[in-house]
Design an enzyme around this catalytic site. Structure first.
Site, PDB file in Angstrom:
ATOM      1  N   ASP A   1       0.880  -1.172   0.000  1.00 18.02           N
ATOM      2  CA  ASP A   1       0.000   0.000   0.000  1.00 18.02           C
ATOM      3  C   ASP A   1       0.916   1.221   0.000  1.00 18.02           C
ATOM      4  O   ASP A   1       1.491   1.575   1.032  1.00 18.02           O
ATOM      5  CB  ASP A   1      -0.902  -0.024   1.247  1.00 18.02           C
ATOM      6  CG  ASP A   1      -1.688   1.277   1.420  1.00 18.02           C
ATOM      7  OD1 ASP A   1      -1.730   2.093   0.481  1.00 18.02           O
ATOM      8  OD2 ASP A   1      -2.262   1.473   2.517  1.00 18.02           O
TER       9      ASP A   1
ATOM     10  N   LYS B   1       2.894  10.895  -4.303  1.00 19.51           N
ATOM     11  CA  LYS B   1       1.811  10.162  -4.982  1.00 19.51           C
ATOM     12  C   LYS B   1       0.844  11.102  -5.694  1.00 19.51           C
ATOM     13  O   LYS B   1       0.208  10.717  -6.666  1.00 19.51           O
ATOM     14  CB  LYS B   1       1.068   9.326  -3.937  1.00 19.51           C
ATOM     15  CG  LYS B   1       0.079   8.341  -4.520  1.00 19.51           C
ATOM     16  CD  LYS B   1      -0.577   7.555  -3.404  1.00 19.51           C
ATOM     17  CE  LYS B   1      -1.627   6.602  -3.925  1.00 19.51           C
ATOM     18  NZ  LYS B   1      -2.249   5.848  -2.818  1.00 19.51           N
TER      19      LYS B   1
END
Ligand SMILES: *[C@@H]1O[C@H](CO)[C@@H](O)[C@H](O)[C@H]1NC(C)=O
Ligand SMILES: *[C@@H]1O[C@H](CO)[C@@H](O)[C@H](O)[C@H]1NC(C)=O
Ligand SMILES: *[C@@H]1O[C@H](CO)[C@@H](O)[C@H](O)[C@H]1NC(C)=O
Ligand SMILES: *[C@@H]1O[C@H](CO)[C@@H](O)[C@H](O)[C@H]1NC(C)=O
Ligand SMILES: CC(=O)N[C@H]1CO[C@H](CO)[C@@H](O)[C@@H]1O
Length: 438
Positions: A37, A100
């Protein structure tokens, strides 16, 4: 005749028993595919143990399962995770976080500049793509996927240390809204870390899997993911055992930071009322912010929390005088925290209503509600959602680890350690658009 049968029978029984006992006493195969993750603010890595069927979220040397998604470049080394956060205050220009938000994204003219303004590090526009300018160990630029690769390398090493084996393959989660380019760049980040990606899975699907919803009879699953800075709501539909994302909506400017900010404003106002001046020293504001953050977390479990911070207040009237040292104390109740944030909490419902409308679904038709992200621990938010749907959301899994646990289950499936011989768990939806409120 009867004797022969019984001899053959006991030989067969013996073979069965030997096989059974062998299985019991042979060490179970080690997981060889890890689940990753790569979050905006935290990263985690997990595995599925074929023997016990358990999902394990792997901890670092200090026992921490969530690693901050930050990388700091110094003249001596590249620091990752907690080590990066520890030095971030000293060298904010060379500490890259939130990478991200930039990975694989092509920004329209002007948008990247606008987006970068809130960061202390320098973002360079390379023909619409973001790169980060580093001024340690000489001057150079790094890409968002390079930052991702350093984080993933740390996850890989944590897993290798725990499993005492080399890891080469992984499954990774991405936001449901990621397009093909963003997915490809995420895969490239993993490749740079020496990992082959066997599958990319959407974060809401992973969260639903953490609750075992891929194994039970449900049709409509609503996933609410409220993190530090963003809200993502997804409506999943299960068709023939596979998840399909029907609708997505969110608010990319709503999250835990905003709730803390309201409490910080309140505390600052209290200092001003009590001492006539607000805190102005950077170090004081930093400490007050930390105390407020701790109080916010405590208010999830307790009806009240205390904020106690030593402050150095400057007297406006006498500029040259030394700052006065005071011990600021205030007790905040959960009720006050809820009042300060009620309008922000209410904003959670807009994207929920949007995904239901786009999915042509009534709220009674939602079978399960899955809560993801640390901010969904806030009791008022849980109540708001359960009152809206007239049923309790699923909250038994740690909301910070639900995604990585689901990815680990998918990694177990890809590693062939799953009892069911399935590999795909979701159907891609290439035509989906996300509605954003903010
Ligand atoms: C510093 O730069 C040199 C030359 O580019 C490189 O070989 C070295 O790995 C760098 N060190 C760090 C800590 O990044
Ligand atoms: C910049 O991007 C545009 C469109 O994405 C592309 O056509 C062009 O070739 C790129 N230029 C360079 C120098 O990479
Ligand atoms: C993504 O990667 C795949 C496989 O390497 C490739 O076929 C596809 O064209 C890439 N798509 C984009 C948008 O880069
Ligand atoms: C939060 O709770 C912990 C343990 O219950 C306590 O040690 C700490 O002082 C509390 N902090 C605040 C700000 O109330
Ligand atoms: C409120 C609640 O816990 N709902 C569900 C959570 O998920 C499981 C399936 O794994 C359901 O059985 C629960 O009813």
């Amino acid at each position: 005749m009867a004797g022969e049968v019984s001899i053959i029978g006991s030989v067969i029984l013996g073979l069965f028993l030997a096989g059974y006992l062998g299985q019991q006493y042979l060490p179970p195969p080690k997981p060889h595919v890890i689940g990753l993750d790569l979050g905006t603010t935290f990263c985690s890595v997990g595995v599925f143990h074929p023997g016990s069927g358990e999902v394990e979220v792997i901890a670092d040397e200090e026992g921490r399962t969530s690693i901050p998604s930050a990388v700091t470049f110094t003249d001596m080394a590249v620091l990752v995770g907690h080590e990066a956060v520890d030095v971030a205050d000293k060298d904010p220009q060379n500490t890259i976080y939130d990478a991200k938000r930039f990975i694989g994204k092509i920004f329209a003219p002007g948008l990247l500049e606008q987006e970068s303004r809130r960061y202390p590090f320098k973002v360079i526009n390379n023909n619409g793509s973001a790169e980060f300018a580093i001024t340690a160990n000489g001057s150079f630029t790094v890409t968002p996927e390079f930052i991702g690769s350093r984080l993933l390398l740390k996850m890989k090493k944590m897993a290798e240390r725990r499993l005492d084996a080399l890891v080469r393959s992984a499954v990774i989660s991405v936001p449901a809204e990621f397009d093909e380019t963003q997915r490809n760049h995420t895969i490239r980040a993993a490749n740079l870390a020496g990992l082959e990606i066997l599958r990319v899975i959407n974060e809401p699907t992973a969260a639903a899997m953490a609750y075992g919803l891929h194994k039970v009879d449900v049709f409509n699953v609503l996933v609410v993911d409220l993190g530090g800075g963003t809200l993502d709501v997804s409506l999943l539909n299960k068709q023939g055992g596979m998840f399909f994302t029907r609708a997505m909506a969110g608010n990319n400017k709503l999250g835990g930071q905003d709730f803390s900010q309201r409490l910080l404003q309140y505390a600052t106002e209290r200092v001003r009322q009590e001492y006539g001046v607000p805190p102005t020293l950077k170090a004081d504001i930093h400490r007050l912010r930390q105390a407020v953050e701790a109080a916010k977390l405590n208010l999830t479990l307790q009806p009240s929390a205390a904020i106690r911070v030593p402050l150095h207040l400057l007297d406006n009237a006498a500029e040259s005088s030394a700052p006065a040292k005071v011990l600021f104390q205030v007790t905040v109740t959960r009720q006050l925290f809820e009042e300060l944030n009620e309008d922000l909490f209410q904003k959670i419902l807009a994207p929920v209503e949007t995904v239901l409308a786009e999915g042509h679904l009534g709220k009674a038709e939602v079978d399960e509600i899955v809560l993801v992200g640390g901010s969904t621990r806030i009791p008022r938010i849980r109540r708001l959602i359960s009152e809206y749907f007239g049923k309790e959301p699923n909250t038994s899994v740690d909301p910070d680890l639900a995604v990585v646990m689901g990815v680990a289950i998918q990694a177990g499936i890809m590693g062939g350690s799953w009892p069911l011989q399935v590999s795909a768990i979701e159907i891609p939806n290439r035509h989906l658009r996300k509605t954003n409120f903010s």
